[in-house]
Design a protein around this motif. Structure first.
Motif, short mmCIF file in Angstrom:
data_model
loop_
_atom_site.label_atom_id
_atom_site.label_comp_id
_atom_site.label_asym_id
_atom_site.label_seq_id
_atom_site.Cartn_x
_atom_site.Cartn_y
_atom_site.Cartn_z
N VAL A 72 -70.01 -57.97 23.64
CA VAL A 72 -69.11 -56.69 24.03
C VAL A 72 -70.25 -55.66 24.31
N VAL A 73 -71.62 -55.41 23.51
CA VAL A 73 -72.36 -54.52 23.95
C VAL A 73 -72.95 -54.69 25.29
N SER A 74 -73.23 -56.01 25.54
CA SER A 74 -73.76 -56.50 27.07
C SER A 74 -72.71 -56.30 28.00
N THR A 75 -71.71 -56.41 27.86
CA THR A 75 -70.74 -56.17 28.68
C THR A 75 -70.28 -54.82 28.93
N ALA A 76 -70.26 -54.01 28.08
CA ALA A 76 -70.12 -52.42 28.27
C ALA A 76 -71.46 -51.93 28.99
N ASP A 77 -72.62 -52.45 28.80
CA ASP A 77 -73.90 -52.01 29.48
C ASP A 77 -73.46 -52.45 30.88
N TRP A 78 -72.99 -53.75 31.23
CA TRP A 78 -72.98 -53.86 32.54
C TRP A 78 -71.82 -53.14 33.48
N PHE A 79 -70.72 -52.85 32.60
CA PHE A 79 -69.45 -52.14 33.28
C PHE A 79 -69.81 -50.73 33.59
N LEU A 80 -70.35 -50.05 32.52
CA LEU A 80 -70.69 -48.76 32.61
C LEU A 80 -71.85 -48.62 33.74
N GLY A 81 -72.91 -49.36 33.61
CA GLY A 81 -74.02 -49.08 34.40
C GLY A 81 -73.89 -49.76 36.01
N ARG A 82 -72.93 -50.20 36.27
CA ARG A 82 -72.73 -51.15 37.61
C ARG A 82 -72.61 -49.83 38.62
N ARG A 83 -71.93 -48.71 38.52
CA ARG A 83 -71.62 -47.66 39.51
C ARG A 83 -73.10 -46.87 39.61
N ALA A 84 -73.97 -46.72 38.62
CA ALA A 84 -75.21 -45.89 38.63
C ALA A 84 -76.41 -46.97 39.04
N GLY A 85 -76.25 -48.02 39.27
CA GLY A 85 -77.27 -49.21 39.37
C GLY A 85 -78.13 -49.13 38.36
N THR A 86 -77.75 -49.19 36.85
CA THR A 86 -78.51 -49.30 35.82
C THR A 86 -77.90 -50.47 34.97
N GLY A 87 -78.64 -50.71 33.81
CA GLY A 87 -77.87 -51.55 32.90
C GLY A 87 -78.15 -52.97 33.48
N LEU A 88 -77.56 -54.11 32.76
CA LEU A 88 -77.44 -55.40 33.21
C LEU A 88 -76.73 -55.75 34.53
N VAL A 227 -72.28 -41.18 31.13
CA VAL A 227 -73.14 -41.93 30.26
C VAL A 227 -73.38 -43.28 30.93
N GLU A 228 -72.96 -43.66 32.06
CA GLU A 228 -73.46 -44.77 32.81
C GLU A 228 -74.75 -44.81 33.18
N ARG A 229 -75.36 -43.42 33.20
CA ARG A 229 -76.91 -43.47 33.71
C ARG A 229 -78.01 -43.62 32.63
N VAL A 230 -77.51 -44.13 31.72
CA VAL A 230 -78.46 -44.31 30.40
C VAL A 230 -78.17 -45.65 29.87
N ALA A 231 -77.25 -46.52 30.71
CA ALA A 231 -77.16 -48.20 30.20
C ALA A 231 -78.61 -48.76 30.03
N VAL A 234 -79.80 -48.83 26.25
CA VAL A 234 -79.06 -49.58 25.19
C VAL A 234 -79.65 -50.61 24.85
N VAL A 235 -80.10 -51.14 23.62
CA VAL A 235 -79.88 -50.38 22.62
C VAL A 235 -81.13 -49.45 22.25
N VAL A 236 -82.18 -50.14 22.40
CA VAL A 236 -83.61 -49.39 22.32
C VAL A 236 -84.01 -49.22 23.53
N ALA A 237 -84.68 -48.27 24.10
CA ALA A 237 -85.14 -48.13 25.46
C ALA A 237 -86.44 -48.94 25.69
#
Length: 254
Positions: A72-88, A227-231, A234-237
């Motif tokens: 669920v953490v990885s899914t949130a990371d992907w979902f939130l970051g996809r619009r900003a080009g961050t995260g998974l 929040v999507e800009r900091v995907a 997560v969890v530790v930069a």
């Protein structure tokens, strides 16, 4: 920000999730051996060991993979970051979820073997009731809020202590004892011990956790714009590459 190669990240997620489940299951077995007639003390021992192990594992593997250890953490990371080009990316998300799930099963098997039990012994502990599913939704919502709020406010450095403390506390304030993790839930079905969950109870727990994910993401978007800009944090930069000192700086006497 550059990230370690994907195979290294997947190995970190596999190992971290495996060791987390080993800590959960192993401490539950030890607790029942040390305090066979006191369920409350067993839960205390189990929760303390889990919280401390989780903090240590985040510190160990966070700089490699982000130390999600949780679909669920990885899914949130992907979902939130996809619009900003961050995260998974979607492909990386699939790899993370697979590594976490296989790692959780391996961790349960390892704990069983360490205590001279059958490597695979499916749990008979039924956890099927509406109040338990509500507890899982609440626990997962809080976990998602905590992790991404820390990243959004620039406090990812305290995630090991904060996430460990939250999970340790949620053992006690949720009716379900806060699994809050689909991979860990699946892994715990492979041990018929204190921390186990019957395979028939797993699907409903996972559905409740996904509901918590949805609520948590919705609250994040309302409470923490951007929040999507900091995907990526997560969890530790991941560690940033230190700036290279110029030749003039290196030759200047102090």
């Amino acid at each position: 920000m550059s990230h370690p190669a994907l195979p290294r990240r997947l190995l970190a997620e596999f190992l971290g999730t495996a060791l987390l489940v080993t800590a959960v299951v192993g401490s539950g077995i030890m607790a029942t051996q040390l305090s066979p007639d006191d369920v409350g003390l067993q839960l205390l021992q189990n929760s303390i060991a889990t919280a401390l192990a989780l903090g240590a594992l985040i510190l160990t593997f966070g700089p490699v993979s982000g130390a999600h250890f949780n679909p669920v953490v990885s899914t949130a990371d992907w979902f939130l970051g996809r619009r900003a080009g961050t995260g998974l990316t979607a492909g990386q998300l699939g790899g993370y979820v697979l590594a976490q799930t296989v790692g959780a099963i391996a961790g349960s098997i390892l704990a069983n073997l360490m205590f001279a039990l059958a490597a695979v012994d499916l749990s008979s502990k039924e956890r099927a009731a509406g109040h338990l599913w509500l507890g899982e939704t609440v626990a997962t919502t809080g976990l998602i809020l905590l992790i991404f709020a820390l990243a959004r406010s620039g406090r990812s450095a305290v995630a090991p202590a904060a996430v460990g403390a939250y999970i340790g506390a949620a053992y006690w304030f949720t009716s379900s004892t806060s699994f809050a993790n689909p991979a860990v839930t699946i892994g715990r079905a492979f041990t018929d011990t204190f921390a186990g969950i019957a395979p028939s109870s797993v699907p409903a727990f996972v559905i409740a956790q996904v509901a918590g994910l949805a609520v948590g993401v919705g609250l994040l978007l309302a409470l923490y714009p951007g929040v999507e800009r900091v995907a990526d944090d997560v969890v530790v930069a991941p560690p940033r590459t230190p700036a290279v000192r110029s030749t003039s700086e290196e030759s200047t006497p102090s």
